[in-house]
Design a protein around this motif. Sequence first.
Motif, PDB file in Angstrom:
ATOM      1  N   ASP A  69      19.621  21.718  61.072  1.00 43.54           N
ATOM      2  CA  ASP A  69      18.481  20.796  61.049  1.00 43.54           C
ATOM      3  C   ASP A  69      18.781  19.614  60.154  1.00 43.54           C
ATOM      4  O   ASP A  69      18.613  18.452  60.532  1.00 43.54           O
ATOM      5  CB  ASP A  69      17.251  21.522  60.480  1.00 43.54           C
ATOM      6  CG  ASP A  69      16.283  21.887  61.579  1.00 43.54           C
ATOM      7  OD1 ASP A  69      16.623  21.636  62.751  1.00 43.54           O
ATOM      8  OD2 ASP A  69      15.212  22.421  61.262  1.00 43.54           O
ATOM      9  N   SER A  87      21.412  17.315  61.549  1.00 45.67           N
ATOM     10  CA  SER A  87      20.959  16.425  62.614  1.00 45.67           C
ATOM     11  C   SER A  87      19.981  15.393  62.094  1.00 45.67           C
ATOM     12  O   SER A  87      19.801  14.341  62.684  1.00 45.67           O
ATOM     13  CB  SER A  87      20.343  17.242  63.749  1.00 45.67           C
ATOM     14  OG  SER A  87      19.139  17.820  63.296  1.00 45.67           O
ATOM     15  N   GLN A 115      12.545   8.763  68.926  1.00 44.18           N
ATOM     16  CA  GLN A 115      12.592  10.218  69.036  1.00 44.18           C
ATOM     17  C   GLN A 115      11.996  10.912  67.810  1.00 44.18           C
ATOM     18  O   GLN A 115      11.319  11.919  67.925  1.00 44.18           O
ATOM     19  CB  GLN A 115      14.048  10.675  69.216  1.00 44.18           C
ATOM     20  CG  GLN A 115      14.568  10.520  70.630  1.00 44.18           C
ATOM     21  CD  GLN A 115      13.870  11.471  71.582  1.00 44.18           C
ATOM     22  OE1 GLN A 115      13.600  12.603  71.233  1.00 44.18           O
ATOM     23  NE2 GLN A 115      13.554  11.001  72.773  1.00 44.18           N
ATOM     24  N   GLN A 116      12.290  10.320  66.665  1.00 41.46           N
ATOM     25  CA  GLN A 116      11.795  10.934  65.440  1.00 41.46           C
ATOM     26  C   GLN A 116      10.264  10.963  65.426  1.00 41.46           C
ATOM     27  O   GLN A 116       9.651  11.997  65.166  1.00 41.46           O
ATOM     28  CB  GLN A 116      12.339  10.140  64.242  1.00 41.46           C
ATOM     29  CG  GLN A 116      11.865  10.615  62.885  1.00 41.46           C
ATOM     30  CD  GLN A 116      12.425  11.993  62.553  1.00 41.46           C
ATOM     31  OE1 GLN A 116      13.503  12.364  63.008  1.00 41.46           O
ATOM     32  NE2 GLN A 116      11.671  12.759  61.782  1.00 41.46           N
ATOM     33  N   GLN A 119       5.416  18.125  66.824  1.00 41.63           N
ATOM     34  CA  GLN A 119       5.355  19.235  65.889  1.00 41.63           C
ATOM     35  C   GLN A 119       3.945  19.412  65.349  1.00 41.63           C
ATOM     36  O   GLN A 119       3.423  20.523  65.253  1.00 41.63           O
ATOM     37  CB  GLN A 119       6.332  18.987  64.733  1.00 41.63           C
ATOM     38  CG  GLN A 119       6.510  20.199  63.858  1.00 41.63           C
ATOM     39  CD  GLN A 119       7.462  19.939  62.713  1.00 41.63           C
ATOM     40  OE1 GLN A 119       7.654  18.786  62.292  1.00 41.63           O
ATOM     41  NE2 GLN A 119       8.074  20.996  62.209  1.00 41.63           N
ATOM     42  N   LYS A 176      19.516  15.869  69.171  1.00 38.18           N
ATOM     43  CA  LYS A 176      19.471  16.343  67.790  1.00 38.18           C
ATOM     44  C   LYS A 176      18.874  17.745  67.717  1.00 38.18           C
ATOM     45  O   LYS A 176      17.816  18.009  68.309  1.00 38.18           O
ATOM     46  CB  LYS A 176      18.605  15.397  66.958  1.00 38.18           C
ATOM     47  CG  LYS A 176      19.344  14.150  66.590  1.00 38.18           C
ATOM     48  CD  LYS A 176      18.488  13.318  65.682  1.00 38.18           C
ATOM     49  CE  LYS A 176      19.122  11.956  65.512  1.00 38.18           C
ATOM     50  NZ  LYS A 176      18.189  11.020  64.912  1.00 38.18           N
ATOM     51  N   PHE A 177      19.530  18.587  66.979  1.00 35.13           N
ATOM     52  CA  PHE A 177      19.088  19.982  66.923  1.00 35.13           C
ATOM     53  C   PHE A 177      17.662  20.104  66.390  1.00 35.13           C
ATOM     54  O   PHE A 177      16.840  20.843  66.925  1.00 35.13           O
ATOM     55  CB  PHE A 177      20.047  20.789  66.045  1.00 35.13           C
ATOM     56  CG  PHE A 177      19.698  22.238  65.990  1.00 35.13           C
ATOM     57  CD1 PHE A 177      19.944  23.057  67.088  1.00 35.13           C
ATOM     58  CD2 PHE A 177      19.109  22.790  64.863  1.00 35.13           C
ATOM     59  CE1 PHE A 177      19.624  24.388  67.053  1.00 35.13           C
ATOM     60  CE2 PHE A 177      18.775  24.126  64.834  1.00 35.13           C
ATOM     61  CZ  PHE A 177      19.038  24.933  65.927  1.00 35.13           C
ATOM     62  N   ALA A 178      17.355  19.333  65.345  1.00 33.02           N
ATOM     63  CA  ALA A 178      16.025  19.440  64.745  1.00 33.02           C
ATOM     64  C   ALA A 178      14.940  19.108  65.766  1.00 33.02           C
ATOM     65  O   ALA A 178      13.913  19.792  65.852  1.00 33.02           O
ATOM     66  CB  ALA A 178      15.922  18.520  63.545  1.00 33.02           C
ATOM     67  N   ARG A 180      14.690  21.751  68.511  1.00 31.27           N
ATOM     68  CA  ARG A 180      13.990  22.938  68.028  1.00 31.27           C
ATOM     69  C   ARG A 180      12.465  22.749  68.144  1.00 31.27           C
ATOM     70  O   ARG A 180      11.754  23.640  68.577  1.00 31.27           O
ATOM     71  CB  ARG A 180      14.370  23.198  66.576  1.00 31.27           C
ATOM     72  CG  ARG A 180      14.369  24.650  66.202  1.00 31.27           C
ATOM     73  CD  ARG A 180      15.237  24.878  64.969  1.00 31.27           C
ATOM     74  NE  ARG A 180      14.767  24.115  63.817  1.00 31.27           N
ATOM     75  CZ  ARG A 180      13.780  24.544  63.025  1.00 31.27           C
ATOM     76  NH1 ARG A 180      13.193  25.682  63.250  1.00 31.27           N
ATOM     77  NH2 ARG A 180      13.408  23.810  61.993  1.00 31.27           N
ATOM     78  N   HIS A 189      10.117  24.914  70.606  1.00 28.57           N
ATOM     79  CA  HIS A 189       8.981  25.665  70.069  1.00 28.57           C
ATOM     80  C   HIS A 189       7.685  25.269  70.782  1.00 28.57           C
ATOM     81  O   HIS A 189       6.890  26.128  71.165  1.00 28.57           O
ATOM     82  CB  HIS A 189       8.847  25.442  68.565  1.00 28.57           C
ATOM     83  CG  HIS A 189       7.608  26.030  67.997  1.00 28.57           C
ATOM     84  ND1 HIS A 189       7.449  27.399  67.895  1.00 28.57           N
ATOM     85  CD2 HIS A 189       6.457  25.473  67.572  1.00 28.57           C
ATOM     86  CE1 HIS A 189       6.252  27.643  67.402  1.00 28.57           C
ATOM     87  NE2 HIS A 189       5.620  26.501  67.203  1.00 28.57           N
ATOM     88  N   ASN A 249      27.137  25.865  70.694  1.00 29.07           N
ATOM     89  CA  ASN A 249      26.349  26.140  69.488  1.00 29.07           C
ATOM     90  C   ASN A 249      25.438  27.335  69.743  1.00 29.07           C
ATOM     91  O   ASN A 249      24.515  27.274  70.553  1.00 29.07           O
ATOM     92  CB  ASN A 249      25.515  24.904  69.150  1.00 29.07           C
ATOM     93  CG  ASN A 249      24.717  25.084  67.878  1.00 29.07           C
ATOM     94  OD1 ASN A 249      24.512  26.217  67.434  1.00 29.07           O
ATOM     95  ND2 ASN A 249      24.280  23.982  67.314  1.00 29.07           N
ATOM     96  N   PHE A 255      23.114  28.579  68.177  1.00 24.11           N
ATOM     97  CA  PHE A 255      21.696  28.410  67.877  1.00 24.11           C
ATOM     98  C   PHE A 255      20.962  27.667  68.985  1.00 24.11           C
ATOM     99  O   PHE A 255      19.788  27.880  69.220  1.00 24.11           O
ATOM    100  CB  PHE A 255      21.515  27.732  66.517  1.00 24.11           C
ATOM    101  CG  PHE A 255      21.977  28.603  65.397  1.00 24.11           C
ATOM    102  CD1 PHE A 255      21.180  29.647  64.956  1.00 24.11           C
ATOM    103  CD2 PHE A 255      23.220  28.435  64.823  1.00 24.11           C
ATOM    104  CE1 PHE A 255      21.598  30.486  63.940  1.00 24.11           C
ATOM    105  CE2 PHE A 255      23.650  29.277  63.812  1.00 24.11           C
ATOM    106  CZ  PHE A 255      22.841  30.309  63.369  1.00 24.11           C
ATOM    107  N   SER A 281      20.461  30.230  71.506  1.00 25.06           N
ATOM    108  CA  SER A 281      19.383  31.098  71.067  1.00 25.06           C
ATOM    109  C   SER A 281      18.017  30.466  71.335  1.00 25.06           C
ATOM    110  O   SER A 281      17.070  31.149  71.752  1.00 25.06           O
ATOM    111  CB  SER A 281      19.593  31.408  69.588  1.00 25.06           C
ATOM    112  OG  SER A 281      18.386  31.575  68.941  1.00 25.06           O
TER     113      SER A 281
END
Lengths: 166, 975
Positions: free
Chosen positions: A147, A150, B49-50, B57, B85-87, B90, B94, B122, B124, B127
């Motif tokens: 996290d 990235s 994106q951010q 979230q 981006k992984f974050a 995720r 979720h 990767n 994760f 997963s």
Amino acid sequence: MIKAVLVMNTQGKPRLAKFYEFQPVEQQQEAIRNVFSVLCTRPEHVSNFVDAESFFGPDSRLVYKHFATLYFVFIFDSSENELAMLDLIQVFVETLDKCFRNVCELDIVFNYSKMHTILDEIILGGQVLETSSTEVMRAIEEIARLDAASNAINLVPKSVSGWRSR
Amino acid sequence: MAGSSIMENLFQHSLEDLIKAMRLQLIGETTFISKAVEEIRREIKSTDQQTKSTALQKLSYLSAVHGVDMSWASFQVVEVMSSSKFAHKRIGYHAASQSFNDDTPVLLLITNQLRKDLSSTNEFEVSLALNLLSQIATLDLARDLTPEVFKLLSTTKVFVRKKAIAVVLRVFDKYPDAVRVCFKRLVENLESSEPLVVTAVIGVFCELAAKDPRSYLPLAPEFYRILVDSKNNWVLIKVLKVFAKLAPLEHRLGKRIVEPVCDHIRRSGAKSLVFECVRTVLTSLSDYESAVKLAVEKVRELLVDQDPNLRYLGLQALSVAAPKHLWAVLENKEAVVKSLSDDDLNIRIESLRLLMAMVSESHVADISRVLLNYALKSDPGFCNEILDSILRTCSRNFYEIVVDFDWYVSLLGEMATIPNCQKGEEIETQLVDIGMRVKDARMELVRVGRDLLIDPALLGNVHLHRILCAAAWVAGEYVEVASNPFELMDALLQPRTSLLPPSIRAVYINSVLKILIFCLDCYLLQSDGSGSLYSVNLEGGQSELFSAKNDTEATELATCGGLNYEQDVGFNPRNTADYSGDLSVENGIDRAATHGKTFTSTLLAKKNFMHESIVSLLNRIELIFGPLITNQDVEVLERSQNILSLVQLIKEEIIDNSVLSVDTIEKKDTRVSAIINFMRDAFTTELGPVSVSAQGRVAVPDALVLKENLDELQAICGDTELPSSSSFATGGPHCTTTSDASSSNLLKNEESGPLNESTSLIEHRKRHGLYYLPSEKSEIFPDEYPRANDPKSNSNINDEAAELVKLTEQSLLLKKRTTQTKPRPVVVKLDDGDLTPISVKRPEPRDDSLSGAIKDVLLGSETGPSVSRSYPSGKSSRKQKEKKKLSTNDRSEMKENAVDSEKPDLESPNSSSKNHGHSKERKHRGKEKIVESEDHDHNEKKKSGHRHGRRKTHQRAKSPLNVASQTPVIPDFLL
């Protein structure tokens, strides 16, 4: 399998709600309210089981544990062992404790995303996959590192970094 | 554009900001949330994106914790999921697991993204994708991603493999054809040296076996190996769960596992494992005496444990054992009874269930008595649990456990007077049901009904209204066995009935009508055949004697409102209906003997229906029902109107007659007599229980169109309220409007009521301060059953517990009923195996529609050539696998058949769906296999199952292609 995992405080405010069978949000909230209405009437030092068939349909069982200001509630069916589920609550709480160092309600309030990550490592699709808090912590740290990696660039927003690299 | 993006980013509230702000908000949570959602709606559209992912979230947080709908953002979820981006990914994943379901339209868009992530290096990311798939996989997703999942099943990364295994469960569920592809690899994973992988696989098999155990019998050797070798309690628990399902299907399996299971019970220190073993023994290995004994021993330890959890589970285990091994419960009855006063509600309920399981007809009365005393002392919730279990146990299978219905009826009456009783509906149905089914219980029923009706305090309790409704109906319907119809009338006419809801009031009014008709009928017939009074027998003489005695006691005997319970045929026409033929002296004596004291007391109260009492009765009805004709409820209004008209009609003539004094001959010819005769005949027909299927047996008339759309009717009826719920079958209609009897009316009734009363009743009321409450109750009806709220019954719990233990002891000795004085009365049952109208709440049978599908796939891979259509991978390899799979199944089935020839051929219904050529081929192979397998059997008999298992693993490792044909070893193992 496990049907749902709920964490709520002693005032009935939900802190974490994870349902492994899809339910519309209204039903989720209703379920949380129902569970709380039963839990808050239970005295201390009684058994940790509650009859859940009335809210979660036939073949539903519920175990809960009361820690400080929080209730940890697992709802599951006859494919799980009741005492094993109590142990699993313990594992979950232990992991939280390791993760937040002396976990308290505030940690849980502010770490919504991390809570889910931990839970997802322990239970997947209602199946218990990991019962060692050390292993869970290892995965959590790895995910946190990813996290951070990235997000690292993100300290400077993308548009800016793009401009700078020119 | 870039600038605004920076601004958005810098000034956006993060999730943490949101949570903080929410904790400090002063504007109210709902307002705050809707403001936050507004903000999110704006932010989520951002191109950055951010910003977008942070907004998502926040939204998923609000959705999970505060129940905010987020289905509108499903497209944005997909966008964020596909971020590099992984974050962000995720957050997206979720949010998807939180909000997606089968109906989400954008599901079609994520297949490729999932495929990409499942194949990621990767772990994760893999997963994340697996986690999502385990929750939202649909048929399409499962089908399209089966190859990826299949690959992951044999990955070296345990972290991913265990998750892939867990996902297989959902994939199988949604897309059963995946079994053909993945099943073999799934089974291979059972042998993995990684405990986590084994945990995951056995978990999957536990779920699969719960739905359809039979298909997994061939895997029994694998499971057995785990049961013996594994040291992991989680795995052992799951394997025990699997065996609990498999063992009942194959008795040889039970023989094999009973020893290892007992070993675990003896050796393991883990309570969870021991309990699981105990439960397995009690549910699935209950034929093995020694194992059951061991299990019950363990249960006893649990029952006396400090930990309430263990006590609770111990009781649960006992109730599992109860149907087959009642001795186990009886051996532990002290603990069970002690648990009845535990602090924990769960434990109390569990012990209550066990107690009821022990009940037999010899001591149901005593146990119910003790339980009722517990009910009086416990909190409302548990009190009603107790009542419910008594009601359910006693009414089970047409009251098969009840011998003495007089006792049971009075018990029902007693339950009604318990302050916390909320079982009104159930008691109501049972009272009416017993009235219709059990003729001999009617007298007691009316007595109990009278006791309830006459108590003005009960009218204020909403929960009792239904019971009163039943009591009123019973009183009206069976008035001929009542000791004192005038008293019933008083009870039904008391002013506080205005507290009742209109639907029940209507029943009251109808009962008043029935009683009135009965009284008038008696009155007319009596004055009519006064001669016959002298033609009396011994019984009559006796009654004369009693009335003479009464004379001395009360001066106002004439209006005392007693009923001359006459044995003469003509006198009581409704008895004529009941007892066809001549109701002679013997008959009367019989009845007197049967009903013992109650009947004698009836005779004691014997009075003539005097003219004055009838007139005053008519006056009172007129007075009390007068105001009701303005009632808002149509039912109440109409019924009271009817009754009033009747009263007016009759009153004229009766008063006229009175002028002519006791001119009986003239009276006979009056119009009144004719009317009453008609009315009486209308009520004479006895009402019986109605079969649930009765409606079905009525032929539908040709002209009747039942499927007509009645929507228009709804429009016409408009706001007319529908009847709330059906009360009893023969009762009146049910309307729900509030009673409008004004208080002034009430007052007037109260004041003027007594004036019209006969003097004795006035005196009577003066004495008791209450309306209509005779005190002779206890003298006239000697109460054999102690009152529920008898102070003496509030003795301490220990005494009761001891008593209860003693009582349950009786069933251990299986003592015959010796005190039984009269035979069990006939309970009317309808032939065609109808259900009782009583709604006994039983747990719904579990739905296992899925099992069929899975069984088809697992047992007969021959079900569908459909596999091929959708499966994208190479055709030849698939076919090969399919064949392998087929041979597996053939062999196992063939062997099963060879071993147990009585077993119906499982394949035959399926084979028809198969394509022709294939089936031929298969048949051929099947034949070969029979021969082969027999050989096999002979060889294997000499070897131990365990060794065999090992050999097999060895082979498997060497040549995976052979594995399938080696898999079906169970039959050998089972031998």
